[in-house]
Design an enzyme around this catalytic site. Structure first.
Site, short mmCIF file in Angstrom:
data_model
loop_
_atom_site.label_atom_id
_atom_site.label_comp_id
_atom_site.label_asym_id
_atom_site.label_seq_id
_atom_site.Cartn_x
_atom_site.Cartn_y
_atom_site.Cartn_z
N LYS A 28 0.84 -1.21 0.00
CA LYS A 28 0.00 0.00 0.00
C LYS A 28 0.87 1.25 0.00
O LYS A 28 0.56 2.24 -0.69
CB LYS A 28 -0.94 -0.02 1.22
N GLN B 164 -4.10 -1.40 10.13
CA GLN B 164 -4.06 -2.73 9.51
C GLN B 164 -4.55 -3.80 10.48
O GLN B 164 -4.13 -3.87 11.63
CB GLN B 164 -2.61 -3.03 9.07
N ASP C 34 -10.91 2.75 5.04
CA ASP C 34 -11.14 1.30 5.10
C ASP C 34 -12.63 0.96 5.13
O ASP C 34 -13.01 -0.19 4.93
CB ASP C 34 -10.55 0.76 6.43
N1 GUN Z 1 -6.42 -6.84 6.82
C1 GUN Z 1 -6.85 -7.61 5.79
N2 GUN Z 1 -7.56 -6.85 4.92
C2 GUN Z 1 -7.57 -5.60 5.41
C3 GUN Z 1 -8.14 -4.37 4.95
O1 GUN Z 1 -8.81 -4.28 3.92
N3 GUN Z 1 -7.92 -3.29 5.74
C4 GUN Z 1 -7.22 -3.36 6.90
N4 GUN Z 1 -7.08 -2.26 7.62
N5 GUN Z 1 -6.69 -4.48 7.35
C5 GUN Z 1 -6.86 -5.59 6.61
#
Ligand code: GUN
Length: 295
Positions: free
Chosen positions: A54, A98, A121
């Site tokens: 990311k 995350q 998110d």
């Molecule tokens: N962990 C797995 N997928 C995601 C996501 O889309 N966002 C976040 N913040 N954590 C994750």
């Protein structure tokens, strides 16, 4: 040669990224650089890889990012204090904590602390509520929104389709169902969610026009569980032993790809399917957060 029925997530993500890049340029012309903060707690290896990807995507698109890495032992109070600071930082338009979080933290409290307008998110209860209501002013979770975008851009008709979602998690399964049952573009489907207590998953899957596999069980969906022509979206990321690889492991999805690909109408490869779209939608959400902050 790539099979004709593959949904090329990398190519479609690149289309979306090009659109987002143009929006970043328009923002910069107005003196605004979109900013995204990542928060990672602990040293979960998969989370490190995801956040790294990311960050790279931000750099590629001209979005400024900063990453806050906290030790596993961090108290929930200290994490909430950091989020309070990020919420009020004017150069940050998005905040992503995350998952997974350490067990001693209350996930719902953490996600409810991120300002809804910075919740790229789509995990804050306000954004979850807006999704349920079909209110597009909120942010939608990136992975299921990416699946919808893949279906739309691949020309898959969802109107009236029988969709089976495998998995009922808050990150994919539940929001996926909410999106696909809305009366909206890339939706309007009849949705069934299957989970660990479902009596006959095979029977549900065999009548599905579209299956979204997101339950986190390696190669769970087998060829005898689908009808010919089915569209299969594989969200799974599972590490399994592999004696032929240098690391002794490999990543596989929730779908027995080799067996199902020859009979599927369309199918996402894994990797190279849903994963790149998740990141592309995150970038799109971040740019929208920046646009909304100045409009
Ligand atoms: N962990 C797995 N997928 C995601 C996501 O889309 N966002 C976040 N913040 N954590 C994750």
């Amino acid at each position: 040669m790539a099979a004709a029925n593959l949904i090329d997530g990398r190519a479609i993500a690149a289309q979306l990224q090009a659109e987002t890049t143009a929006r970043v340029a328009a923002l910069k012309a107005r003196g605004v650089t979109p900013g995204l903060a990542f928060v990672r707690v602990g040293e979960d290896p998969a989370s490190k890889v995801y956040v790294g990807r990311k960050e790279k995507s931000c750099a590629d698109l001209g979005i400024v990012s900063e990453t806050h890495v906290l030790p596993e032992s961090t108290s929930e109070k200290d994490l909430l204090a950091l989020l309070g600071k990020l919420n009020t930082a004017p150069h940050l338009h998005g905040i992503l904590v995350q998952a997974p979080l350490p067990k001693h933290m209350r996930q719902e409290v953490v996600y409810a602390t991120v300002l809804p307008t910075k919740d790229v998110d789509g995990f804050h209860p306000v954004n979850v509520g807006k999704l349920m209501l079909g209110d597009d002013t909120g942010f939608k979770p990136c992975t299921p929104a990416g699946v919808v975008e893949l279906l739309v851009r691949s020309g898959v008709k969802t109107d009236g389709a029988e969709v089976v979602i495998l998995g009922r998690g808050n990150i994919v399964g539940k929001p996926m169902a909410a999106m696909l049952c809305q009366k909206a573009r890339g939706a309007n489907a009849t949705v069934t969610i299957c989970h660990s207590a479902t009596r006959d998953i095979k029977a549900h899957c065999r009548r599905a026009d579209i299956i979204v596999a997101a339950m986190g069980v390696a190669e769970f969906l087998k060829a005898d569980m689908v009808k010919p022509g089915v569209v299969v979206m594989d969200v799974g990321v599972n590490r399994v032993p592999d004696a032929t690889s240098k690391t002794g492991t490999k990543l596989v999805g929730d779908v027995d790809f080799a067996a199902i690909q020859p009979i599927a109408g369309k199918i996402t490869p894994n990797p190279g399917g849903v994963g790149p779209m998740t990141i592309a939608v995150l970038m799109q959400n971040t740019v929208r957060a920046a646009e909304q902050a100045i409009n």
